[in-house]
Design an enzyme around this catalytic site. Sequence first.
Site: not given
Length: 322
Positions: A113, A249, A279
């Site tokens: 990520c 993020h 996500n």
Amino acid sequence: MLRAVVKGIGHYLPERVVENAEFEATLDTTDEWIRSRSGIERRHFAAEGQTTSDLAQRAAEKALEMAGFAPDDIDAIIVATSTADFTFPSAATMVQNRLGMTRGFAFDVQAVCAGFVYALANANALILSGQAERVMVIGAETFSRIMDWTDRSTCVLFGDGAGALILQAEEGAGDGADRGILSTDLNSDGRYRDLLYVDGGISTGTSGVLRMQGREVFRHAVEKLAETAHAALARAGLGHEDVDWVVPHQANIRIIQSTAKKLGLDMDKVVVTVQDHGNTSAASIPLALSVGVARGQIKPGDVVVTEAIGGGLAWGSVVIRW
């Protein structure tokens, strides 16, 4: 002093939209349960046969269009991904070919990520060193391919997508008033490997599925994201009062809110897209940046802080004057 200045951005999301309610048929979960714990309302899933490099190509084409560049105007492509089409070749070389780019070089970065932040830092270094004048940085993922569809704590959180950004070398004064990347901060700590990982790979002969200790990841995320953002701002000679936008993020709305609070920033200075994308790992930040520009939130001259944390653990931040 050379600066890596943003010249174009674009994103692509697969056509299939998956609302939370779809999971109610197969899992012990509800739309309300997912929203209350993550802020996610829907996400996009790639179609059968649609690959990470497919998504990356579409985002790249939009970034090129905004910048007014042809593919051969680009010196390098860096793709941040944990879900490349193959073990090798890299997704980046596949995108290079798909775009018809016949020069330069291309490679992947894998920091889960945090991948896009790591890729931005690498692109910045290439430009400052004179290795490249124009670098395309792409975050692209098909995390729907590595989900355990029986694990309600993880499979409802992730989605697919891609975002692309083009950086170009330009002269600056060397202070915080310059446009472009002003500072970067990268970190990792392999002691926390078991908090977030995929249980497959070359060693197992399977692609594996994602495993996560959500509570522990949450705890580390809030602490480390605030720390890295403060560090990057300090390196740029800026404080939280100089920040126009935080583009974090997009993992969980509660992490985003808690990090903003630690940074001393109101949520009206945070670009939030988690509700619509879920996500998307390394695609998360470039997707949010592109959406923020399209919404008219992020404007030329704005100070933007991006920060992310992912498996490894790996985390970092980049400060950009748009």
